[in-house]
Design a protein around this motif. Sequence first.
Motif, PDB file in Angstrom:
ATOM      1  N   GLU A 162       0.831  -1.206   0.000  1.00  0.00           N
ATOM      2  CA  GLU A 162       0.000   0.000   0.000  1.00  0.00           C
ATOM      3  C   GLU A 162       0.868   1.261   0.000  1.00  0.00           C
ATOM      4  OE1 GLU A 162      -3.796   2.009   2.360  1.00  0.00           O
ATOM      5  OE2 GLU A 162      -2.964   0.074   3.024  1.00  0.00           O
ATOM      6  N   GLU A 163       1.954   1.216   0.731  1.00  0.00           N
ATOM      7  CA  GLU A 163       2.851   2.368   0.807  1.00  0.00           C
ATOM      8  C   GLU A 163       3.492   2.659  -0.549  1.00  0.00           C
ATOM      9  OE1 GLU A 163       6.995   2.147   2.732  1.00  0.00           O
ATOM     10  OE2 GLU A 163       5.741   2.995   4.310  1.00  0.00           O
ATOM     11  N   ARG A 164       3.785   1.613  -1.311  1.00  0.00           N
ATOM     12  CA  ARG A 164       4.552   1.771  -2.547  1.00  0.00           C
ATOM     13  C   ARG A 164       3.706   1.979  -3.799  1.00  0.00           C
ATOM     14  NH1 ARG A 164       9.016  -2.975  -1.071  1.00  0.00           N
ATOM     15  NH2 ARG A 164       9.972  -1.805   0.644  1.00  0.00           N
ATOM     16  N   CYS A 165       2.466   1.459  -3.787  1.00  0.00           N
ATOM     17  CA  CYS A 165       1.665   1.646  -5.005  1.00  0.00           C
ATOM     18  C   CYS A 165       0.197   1.944  -4.727  1.00  0.00           C
ATOM     19  CB  CYS A 165       1.779   0.428  -5.929  1.00  0.00           C
ATOM     20  SG  CYS A 165       0.927  -1.055  -5.334  1.00  0.00           S
ATOM     21  N   GLY A 166      -0.180   2.001  -3.452  1.00  0.00           N
ATOM     22  CA  GLY A 166      -1.546   2.359  -3.105  1.00  0.00           C
ATOM     23  C   GLY A 166      -2.539   1.223  -3.097  1.00  0.00           C
ATOM     24  N   ALA A 167      -2.141   0.043  -3.512  1.00  0.00           N
ATOM     25  CA  ALA A 167      -3.073  -1.092  -3.558  1.00  0.00           C
ATOM     26  C   ALA A 167      -3.368  -1.579  -2.142  1.00  0.00           C
ATOM     27  CB  ALA A 167      -2.484  -2.227  -4.390  1.00  0.00           C
ATOM     28  N   ARG A 168      -4.652  -1.760  -1.836  1.00  0.00           N
ATOM     29  CA  ARG A 168      -5.054  -2.228  -0.518  1.00  0.00           C
ATOM     30  C   ARG A 168      -5.467  -3.700  -0.603  1.00  0.00           C
ATOM     31  NH1 ARG A 168      -8.327   1.654   3.320  1.00  0.00           N
ATOM     32  NH2 ARG A 168      -7.238   0.211   4.701  1.00  0.00           N
ATOM     33  N   SER A 169      -5.008  -4.470   0.359  1.00  0.00           N
ATOM     34  CA  SER A 169      -5.279  -5.904   0.333  1.00  0.00           C
ATOM     35  C   SER A 169      -6.630  -6.219   0.953  1.00  0.00           C
ATOM     36  CB  SER A 169      -4.186  -6.665   1.079  1.00  0.00           C
ATOM     37  OG  SER A 169      -4.251  -6.390   2.459  1.00  0.00           O
ATOM     38  N   THR A 170      -7.149  -7.373   0.586  1.00  0.00           N
ATOM     39  CA  THR A 170      -8.281  -7.988   1.260  1.00  0.00           C
ATOM     40  C   THR A 170      -7.726  -9.104   2.125  1.00  0.00           C
ATOM     41  OG1 THR A 170      -9.813  -7.480  -0.533  1.00  0.00           O
ATOM     42  CG2 THR A 170     -10.420  -9.290   0.938  1.00  0.00           C
ATOM     43  N   GLN A 171      -8.141  -9.153   3.393  1.00  0.00           N
ATOM     44  CA  GLN A 171      -7.612 -10.144   4.331  1.00  0.00           C
ATOM     45  C   GLN A 171      -8.691 -11.174   4.638  1.00  0.00           C
ATOM     46  OE1 GLN A 171      -3.978  -8.140   4.486  1.00  0.00           O
ATOM     47  NE2 GLN A 171      -4.440 -10.009   5.609  1.00  0.00           N
ATOM     48  N   LEU A 172      -8.712 -12.248   3.872  1.00  0.00           N
ATOM     49  CA  LEU A 172      -9.603 -13.354   4.196  1.00  0.00           C
ATOM     50  C   LEU A 172      -8.974 -14.171   5.316  1.00  0.00           C
ATOM     51  CD1 LEU A 172     -10.735 -14.488   0.630  1.00  0.00           C
ATOM     52  CD2 LEU A 172     -11.738 -12.765   2.135  1.00  0.00           C
ATOM     53  N   TYR A 173      -9.806 -14.904   6.038  1.00  0.00           N
ATOM     54  CA  TYR A 173      -9.356 -15.554   7.267  1.00  0.00           C
ATOM     55  C   TYR A 173      -9.868 -16.986   7.316  1.00  0.00           C
ATOM     56  CZ  TYR A 173      -8.824 -16.317  12.325  1.00  0.00           C
ATOM     57  OH  TYR A 173      -8.478 -16.809  13.550  1.00  0.00           O
ATOM     58  N   ALA A 174      -8.961 -17.926   7.649  1.00  0.00           N
ATOM     59  CA  ALA A 174      -9.363 -19.326   7.810  1.00  0.00           C
ATOM     60  C   ALA A 174      -8.309 -20.050   8.628  1.00  0.00           C
ATOM     61  CB  ALA A 174      -9.523 -20.017   6.452  1.00  0.00           C
ATOM     62  N   GLY A 175      -8.742 -20.803   9.622  1.00  0.00           N
ATOM     63  CA  GLY A 175      -7.831 -21.640  10.387  1.00  0.00           C
ATOM     64  C   GLY A 175      -6.686 -20.897  11.034  1.00  0.00           C
ATOM     65  N   GLY A 176      -6.941 -19.670  11.501  1.00  0.00           N
ATOM     66  CA  GLY A 176      -5.889 -18.886  12.128  1.00  0.00           C
ATOM     67  C   GLY A 176      -4.911 -18.273  11.150  1.00  0.00           C
ATOM     68  N   HIS A 177      -5.263 -18.244   9.863  1.00  0.00           N
ATOM     69  CA  HIS A 177      -4.329 -17.762   8.846  1.00  0.00           C
ATOM     70  C   HIS A 177      -5.014 -16.766   7.925  1.00  0.00           C
ATOM     71  CE1 HIS A 177      -0.710 -17.803   6.511  1.00  0.00           C
ATOM     72  NE2 HIS A 177      -1.349 -18.149   5.411  1.00  0.00           N
ATOM     73  N   SER A 178      -4.233 -15.772   7.454  1.00  0.00           N
ATOM     74  CA  SER A 178      -4.809 -14.733   6.607  1.00  0.00           C
ATOM     75  C   SER A 178      -3.761 -14.177   5.654  1.00  0.00           C
ATOM     76  CB  SER A 178      -5.360 -13.591   7.478  1.00  0.00           C
ATOM     77  OG  SER A 178      -5.933 -12.578   6.674  1.00  0.00           O
ATOM     78  N   PRO A 179      -3.744 -14.628   4.390  1.00  0.00           N
ATOM     79  CA  PRO A 179      -2.821 -14.050   3.407  1.00  0.00           C
ATOM     80  C   PRO A 179      -3.341 -12.708   2.902  1.00  0.00           C
ATOM     81  CG  PRO A 179      -4.165 -15.741   2.382  1.00  0.00           C
ATOM     82  CD  PRO A 179      -4.566 -15.706   3.829  1.00  0.00           C
ATOM     83  N   ALA A 180      -2.500 -11.996   2.202  1.00  0.00           N
ATOM     84  CA  ALA A 180      -2.905 -10.749   1.559  1.00  0.00           C
ATOM     85  C   ALA A 180      -3.381 -11.074   0.146  1.00  0.00           C
ATOM     86  CB  ALA A 180      -1.741  -9.763   1.514  1.00  0.00           C
ATOM     87  N   MET A 181      -4.613 -10.649  -0.173  1.00  0.00           N
ATOM     88  CA  MET A 181      -5.178 -10.914  -1.496  1.00  0.00           C
ATOM     89  C   MET A 181      -5.529  -9.589  -2.164  1.00  0.00           C
ATOM     90  SD  MET A 181      -7.624 -14.210  -0.795  1.00  0.00           S
ATOM     91  CE  MET A 181      -7.023 -15.622   0.139  1.00  0.00           C
ATOM     92  N   TYR A 182      -5.282  -9.551  -3.465  1.00  0.00           N
ATOM     93  CA  TYR A 182      -5.552  -8.355  -4.247  1.00  0.00           C
ATOM     94  C   TYR A 182      -6.463  -8.733  -5.405  1.00  0.00           C
ATOM     95  CZ  TYR A 182      -1.824  -6.449  -1.439  1.00  0.00           C
ATOM     96  OH  TYR A 182      -1.072  -6.039  -0.359  1.00  0.00           O
TER      97      TYR A 182
END
Length: 286
Positions: free
Chosen positions: A55-75
Motif C-alpha cells: 500500500e505504501e509503494r503503489c496504493g493497492a489495498r489488500s483484502t484479508q480473508l481468514y481461515a484456520g488462524g491464517h490470513s494471506p494478503a489478497m488483491y
Amino acid sequence: MNRLPVFADALEEVQFRVPYSSAASYHEYYGAGAPPWRLGRGCGWQTFEVARLVEERCGARSTQLYAGGHSPAMYFGDGEITILDPYLPHLEPLRLRRADAESGAVRADTDAYPLRVRADGTPAPSRLSGTWWLADGVLLLEYARYSPRRAAMVTHRAFTFHLSTELPAFPVPSGFARRLLLEPMQNNLSIRALHRGERRIGELVLPFSGRPREQLVDSDCLIAKDNQGKVSRAGTPEFAGVLDLIADAVNGTPAEVTTYVLDAAAIYDKVVPPSQDWPEYSVEDE
C-alpha cells in the motif's frame, strides 16, 4: 501502473527481513514488547507487513480473508486474484485469472521455499498452489514440500477461504491476538529463517509434547530442521550448523536465537493453564 513488480518486491523483502516466528507474539503480547523485526513475527503479522509495504509503494489495498488462524494478503483485480503469503514462502506472487478457468475453476501454482534436492541431485522446490471455484467463491491454498524420506511431494499446509469471510480490521486488535495465543493448537515455539545469500531455510523448534509440563522450558529439548527437513537435536554438530545459519540470517548470534525461543516458552508457561493439552509434534525427518 503494473503492480506485479511491487507485489514481488514486497513479498521477497518480508520473507528475508521478517522470519516466521511463533515465539514473537508471546514476547509482544505477554512479555516485554515486540521483538526486533529481524527476529520475526507470526504468520498474520508477516502478512500485515507485506500489505503495508504494497500500500505504501503503489496504493493497492489488500483484502484479508481468514481461515484456520491464517490470513494471506489478497488483491482483487479485473477478473483475477493475486496472493501474497510470506508464511507459505513462495518465490513469485500467486495469480489466479478468471480467463484461465476450466470446468468452473481456476488453478495456478508457483515454486516455493525450501528449495530441496532429490537423492539423485535434481531440484525439488516446494509448491504453493491455488484453486478458485468461481461459482461459490471458495479459494483453496495448498503448500507442499518435497519429502526426502518419502521421496514424494507432501502437503504441508492447506487453507480454505470463503470470499465472504474477511477480517474486519488488520492488524488485529490486541485483545483478539492475546486470546488467539492461548488456543490449544499451539504445540511448539519456533523461528524459521530464510538465508538471503544461501537461499536455504533453517528452523529452531521447541516442541511441547512428550514431556511433563514442568520441563516445558528445557534447552535440551530443542530441535533444528535443515533445508532438507532433517531433524537434529541440541548438542549435535548438525544442530549447531542449522543454528549458525539462522543466526546469520537474522544478524544475531546462536545464543540470542536460543534465548529468544526459550524466553517465549517461559512466557507461554506462565499464561497458559497447566491443564492445557497439546497435539503431538512430529520430530521425524521430513
